[in-house]
Motif scaffolding. Sequence first.
Motif, PDB file in Angstrom:
ATOM      1  N   LYS A 118     -29.978  82.290 118.338  1.00 43.66           N
ATOM      2  CA  LYS A 118     -30.679  81.025 117.851  1.00 43.66           C
ATOM      3  C   LYS A 118     -29.938  80.716 116.590  1.00 43.66           C
ATOM      4  O   LYS A 118     -29.454  81.847 116.009  1.00 43.66           O
ATOM      5  CB  LYS A 118     -32.162  81.114 117.658  1.00 43.66           C
ATOM      6  N   VAL A 119     -29.698  79.281 116.121  1.00 40.96           N
ATOM      7  CA  VAL A 119     -29.122  79.231 115.032  1.00 40.96           C
ATOM      8  C   VAL A 119     -30.110  78.292 114.341  1.00 40.96           C
ATOM      9  O   VAL A 119     -30.597  77.259 114.809  1.00 40.96           O
ATOM     10  CB  VAL A 119     -27.845  78.317 115.224  1.00 40.96           C
ATOM     11  N   ILE A 120     -30.464  78.666 112.936  1.00 43.68           N
ATOM     12  CA  ILE A 120     -31.621  78.092 112.172  1.00 43.68           C
ATOM     13  C   ILE A 120     -31.018  77.535 110.933  1.00 43.68           C
ATOM     14  O   ILE A 120     -30.323  78.516 110.012  1.00 43.68           O
ATOM     15  CB  ILE A 120     -32.631  79.093 111.951  1.00 43.68           C
ATOM     16  N   PHE A 121     -31.100  76.308 110.374  1.00 48.22           N
ATOM     17  CA  PHE A 121     -30.682  75.749 109.213  1.00 48.22           C
ATOM     18  C   PHE A 121     -31.951  75.357 108.443  1.00 48.22           C
ATOM     19  O   PHE A 121     -32.697  75.023 108.842  1.00 48.22           O
ATOM     20  CB  PHE A 121     -29.915  74.322 109.579  1.00 48.22           C
ATOM     21  N   LYS A 122     -31.954  76.264 107.313  1.00 47.27           N
ATOM     22  CA  LYS A 122     -33.049  75.939 106.386  1.00 47.27           C
ATOM     23  C   LYS A 122     -32.838  75.061 105.343  1.00 47.27           C
ATOM     24  O   LYS A 122     -31.772  75.175 104.826  1.00 47.27           O
ATOM     25  CB  LYS A 122     -33.500  77.445 105.873  1.00 47.27           C
ATOM     26  N   ILE A 123     -33.587  73.964 105.041  1.00 40.90           N
ATOM     27  CA  ILE A 123     -33.309  73.108 104.146  1.00 40.90           C
ATOM     28  C   ILE A 123     -34.782  72.827 103.112  1.00 40.90           C
ATOM     29  O   ILE A 123     -35.836  72.992 103.839  1.00 40.90           O
ATOM     30  CB  ILE A 123     -32.563  71.624 104.661  1.00 40.90           C
ATOM     31  N   LYS A 124     -34.397  72.108 102.247  1.00 43.91           N
ATOM     32  CA  LYS A 124     -35.755  71.565 101.309  1.00 43.91           C
ATOM     33  C   LYS A 124     -36.130  70.371 102.032  1.00 43.91           C
ATOM     34  O   LYS A 124     -35.277  70.017 102.817  1.00 43.91           O
ATOM     35  CB  LYS A 124     -35.233  71.488  99.914  1.00 43.91           C
ATOM     36  N   GLN A 125     -37.084  69.854 101.733  1.00 46.09           N
ATOM     37  CA  GLN A 125     -37.616  68.479 102.003  1.00 46.09           C
ATOM     38  C   GLN A 125     -36.493  67.545 101.909  1.00 46.09           C
ATOM     39  O   GLN A 125     -36.336  66.912 100.701  1.00 46.09           O
ATOM     40  CB  GLN A 125     -38.828  68.267 101.480  1.00 46.09           C
TER      41      GLN A 125
ATOM     42  N   LEU B  58     -31.519  65.003 109.211  1.00 39.08           N
ATOM     43  CA  LEU B  58     -30.942  63.964 110.216  1.00 39.08           C
ATOM     44  C   LEU B  58     -29.525  64.360 110.486  1.00 39.08           C
ATOM     45  O   LEU B  58     -28.805  64.326 111.715  1.00 39.08           O
ATOM     46  CB  LEU B  58     -30.957  62.437 109.784  1.00 39.08           C
ATOM     47  N   GLN B  59     -28.689  64.470 109.518  1.00 46.48           N
ATOM     48  CA  GLN B  59     -27.446  64.841 109.617  1.00 46.48           C
ATOM     49  C   GLN B  59     -27.052  66.133 110.297  1.00 46.48           C
ATOM     50  O   GLN B  59     -26.102  66.158 111.169  1.00 46.48           O
ATOM     51  CB  GLN B  59     -26.546  64.836 108.054  1.00 46.48           C
TER      52      GLN B  59
ATOM     53  N   ALA C 192     -25.673  68.895 115.343  1.00 43.13           N
ATOM     54  CA  ALA C 192     -25.733  69.986 116.501  1.00 43.13           C
ATOM     55  C   ALA C 192     -25.701  69.090 117.996  1.00 43.13           C
ATOM     56  O   ALA C 192     -25.015  69.497 118.950  1.00 43.13           O
ATOM     57  CB  ALA C 192     -27.251  70.499 116.113  1.00 43.13           C
ATOM     58  N   ARG C 193     -26.225  67.729 118.073  1.00 41.76           N
ATOM     59  CA  ARG C 193     -26.205  67.333 119.260  1.00 41.76           C
ATOM     60  C   ARG C 193     -24.742  66.912 119.480  1.00 41.76           C
ATOM     61  O   ARG C 193     -24.149  67.067 120.724  1.00 41.76           O
ATOM     62  CB  ARG C 193     -26.831  65.842 119.096  1.00 41.76           C
TER      63      ARG C 193
ATOM     64  N   ASN D 161     -28.921  75.410 120.486  1.00 42.52           N
ATOM     65  CA  ASN D 161     -29.972  76.290 120.259  1.00 42.52           C
ATOM     66  C   ASN D 161     -30.378  76.167 118.683  1.00 42.52           C
ATOM     67  O   ASN D 161     -30.685  77.181 118.088  1.00 42.52           O
ATOM     68  CB  ASN D 161     -29.564  77.666 120.875  1.00 42.52           C
ATOM     69  N   ALA D 162     -29.855  74.960 118.173  1.00 43.81           N
ATOM     70  CA  ALA D 162     -30.099  74.839 116.702  1.00 43.81           C
ATOM     71  C   ALA D 162     -31.384  74.313 116.340  1.00 43.81           C
ATOM     72  O   ALA D 162     -32.023  73.440 116.935  1.00 43.81           O
ATOM     73  CB  ALA D 162     -28.864  74.062 116.003  1.00 43.81           C
ATOM     74  N   GLU D 163     -31.904  74.757 115.030  1.00 38.29           N
ATOM     75  CA  GLU D 163     -33.030  74.243 114.802  1.00 38.29           C
ATOM     76  C   GLU D 163     -32.928  74.012 113.225  1.00 38.29           C
ATOM     77  O   GLU D 163     -32.556  74.743 112.667  1.00 38.29           O
ATOM     78  CB  GLU D 163     -34.224  75.249 114.907  1.00 38.29           C
ATOM     79  N   VAL D 164     -33.498  72.536 112.665  1.00 40.56           N
ATOM     80  CA  VAL D 164     -33.514  72.597 111.073  1.00 40.56           C
ATOM     81  C   VAL D 164     -34.948  72.574 110.902  1.00 40.56           C
ATOM     82  O   VAL D 164     -35.597  71.929 111.258  1.00 40.56           O
ATOM     83  CB  VAL D 164     -33.052  71.244 110.917  1.00 40.56           C
TER      84      VAL D 164
END
Length: 115
Positions: A83-90, A96-97, A102-103, A109-112
């Motif tokens: 799995k690939v997880i991207f952690k961002i602030k609000q 969206l970017q 990822a698309r 298998n990516a999730e933001v």
Amino acid sequence: MSKGSYEIKVNHGAKIVEMYIGGTFTPTDVQNFVSDYQKEVSAINAPVFTLEIDCSYMDLLKQEMIPSLENSYKMYKESGFKKVIFKIKQNPVLKLQLNRLARNTGLTNAEVMEG
């Protein structure tokens, strides 16, 4: 806008590759990152690991950075992480970017995650 920086740590116990990405990367920063990434990931069995990328301090993506990021996404995909997880602030725009990238690169298998 801040200078690009990154850190890559492998947590063998938790089976997580923890990455921090911040600022805006120059082409040289990108080359150094790719080299370090490949060195770290080649030493593990990526399909049993999760890749967690902390993008909390990443600047919004500029058009000229998109190709480099697409290549990074393809690299993550080829590594075969569980799995690939991207952690961002609000940040709806950055979320969206990152989701669009990822698309576009087939990284299914990516999730933001906003935190």
